[in-house]
Design a protein around this motif. Structure first.
Motif, PDB file in Angstrom:
ATOM      1  N   LEU A  12       0.828  -1.194   0.000  1.00  0.00           N
ATOM      2  CA  LEU A  12       0.000   0.000   0.000  1.00  0.00           C
ATOM      3  C   LEU A  12       0.871   1.257   0.000  1.00  0.00           C
ATOM      4  O   LEU A  12       0.595   2.212  -0.725  1.00  0.00           O
ATOM      5  CB  LEU A  12      -0.930   0.003   1.217  1.00  0.00           C
ATOM      6  N   ALA A  13       1.934   1.264   0.779  1.00  0.00           N
ATOM      7  CA  ALA A  13       2.845   2.410   0.822  1.00  0.00           C
ATOM      8  C   ALA A  13       3.492   2.643  -0.544  1.00  0.00           C
ATOM      9  O   ALA A  13       3.608   3.784  -1.000  1.00  0.00           O
ATOM     10  CB  ALA A  13       3.922   2.197   1.882  1.00  0.00           C
ATOM     11  N   ARG A  14       3.895   1.573  -1.217  1.00  0.00           N
ATOM     12  CA  ARG A  14       4.481   1.703  -2.556  1.00  0.00           C
ATOM     13  C   ARG A  14       3.458   2.248  -3.546  1.00  0.00           C
ATOM     14  O   ARG A  14       3.771   3.081  -4.389  1.00  0.00           O
ATOM     15  CB  ARG A  14       5.028   0.357  -3.044  1.00  0.00           C
ATOM     16  N   LEU A  15       2.219   1.794  -3.441  1.00  0.00           N
ATOM     17  CA  LEU A  15       1.159   2.267  -4.328  1.00  0.00           C
ATOM     18  C   LEU A  15       0.913   3.758  -4.129  1.00  0.00           C
ATOM     19  O   LEU A  15       0.787   4.510  -5.093  1.00  0.00           O
ATOM     20  CB  LEU A  15      -0.124   1.471  -4.085  1.00  0.00           C
ATOM     21  N   VAL A  16       0.872   4.188  -2.894  1.00  0.00           N
ATOM     22  CA  VAL A  16       0.681   5.613  -2.592  1.00  0.00           C
ATOM     23  C   VAL A  16       1.840   6.430  -3.157  1.00  0.00           C
ATOM     24  O   VAL A  16       1.635   7.483  -3.764  1.00  0.00           O
ATOM     25  CB  VAL A  16       0.528   5.844  -1.068  1.00  0.00           C
ATOM     26  N   GLU A  17       3.051   5.944  -3.006  1.00  0.00           N
ATOM     27  CA  GLU A  17       4.226   6.638  -3.554  1.00  0.00           C
ATOM     28  C   GLU A  17       4.167   6.704  -5.077  1.00  0.00           C
ATOM     29  O   GLU A  17       4.486   7.741  -5.668  1.00  0.00           O
ATOM     30  CB  GLU A  17       5.509   5.932  -3.117  1.00  0.00           C
ATOM     31  N   GLN A  18       3.754   5.626  -5.712  1.00  0.00           N
ATOM     32  CA  GLN A  18       3.659   5.606  -7.170  1.00  0.00           C
ATOM     33  C   GLN A  18       2.614   6.600  -7.664  1.00  0.00           C
ATOM     34  O   GLN A  18       2.840   7.319  -8.634  1.00  0.00           O
ATOM     35  CB  GLN A  18       3.304   4.198  -7.668  1.00  0.00           C
ATOM     36  N   ARG A  19       1.480   6.636  -6.994  1.00  0.00           N
ATOM     37  CA  ARG A  19       0.421   7.573  -7.401  1.00  0.00           C
ATOM     38  C   ARG A  19       0.873   9.015  -7.205  1.00  0.00           C
ATOM     39  O   ARG A  19       0.569   9.873  -8.018  1.00  0.00           O
ATOM     40  CB  ARG A  19      -0.859   7.285  -6.633  1.00  0.00           C
ATOM     41  N   ALA A  20       1.600   9.283  -6.141  1.00  0.00           N
ATOM     42  CA  ALA A  20       2.119  10.633  -5.914  1.00  0.00           C
ATOM     43  C   ALA A  20       3.105  11.004  -7.007  1.00  0.00           C
ATOM     44  O   ALA A  20       3.101  12.132  -7.512  1.00  0.00           O
ATOM     45  CB  ALA A  20       2.775  10.726  -4.539  1.00  0.00           C
ATOM     46  N   ALA A  21       3.951  10.059  -7.406  1.00  0.00           N
ATOM     47  CA  ALA A  21       4.923  10.319  -8.472  1.00  0.00           C
ATOM     48  C   ALA A  21       4.224  10.583  -9.799  1.00  0.00           C
ATOM     49  O   ALA A  21       4.633  11.470 -10.567  1.00  0.00           O
ATOM     50  CB  ALA A  21       5.886   9.144  -8.600  1.00  0.00           C
ATOM     51  N   ILE A  22       3.176   9.831 -10.081  1.00  0.00           N
ATOM     52  CA  ILE A  22       2.404  10.057 -11.306  1.00  0.00           C
ATOM     53  C   ILE A  22       1.779  11.446 -11.278  1.00  0.00           C
ATOM     54  O   ILE A  22       1.822  12.189 -12.261  1.00  0.00           O
ATOM     55  CB  ILE A  22       1.324   8.970 -11.473  1.00  0.00           C
TER      56      ILE A  22
END
Length: 67
Positions: A12-22
């Motif tokens: 979940l933390a990685r997903l949140v980071e990926q969405r923020a980067a996008i």
């Protein structure tokens, strides 16, 4: 040793980071955009950080007329 719950939290933390980067990348592109006039963000699930980046980009974007 990671438990299943720990692994879920990490995913979940990685997903949140990926969405923020996008969102940050999209915001950066919108800051210099001169041709895109319409952008649909329906059901994007990008999150708060992405929303902030997009909001900041829209302060300087004069081309986008429909969001």
């Amino acid at each position: 040793m990671l438990t299943a719950d720990d692994a879920d939290v990490q995913r979940l933390a990685r997903l949140v980071e990926q969405r923020a980067a996008i969102g940050a990348a999209l915001g950066k592109a919108l800051k210099v955009n001169t041709t895109l006039t319409t952008l649909s963000l329906a059901k994007n699930r990008l999150g708060e950080a992405a929303g902030t980046a997009l909001g900041e980009a829209l302060e300087t974007n004069a081309a986008l007329t429909s969001l």
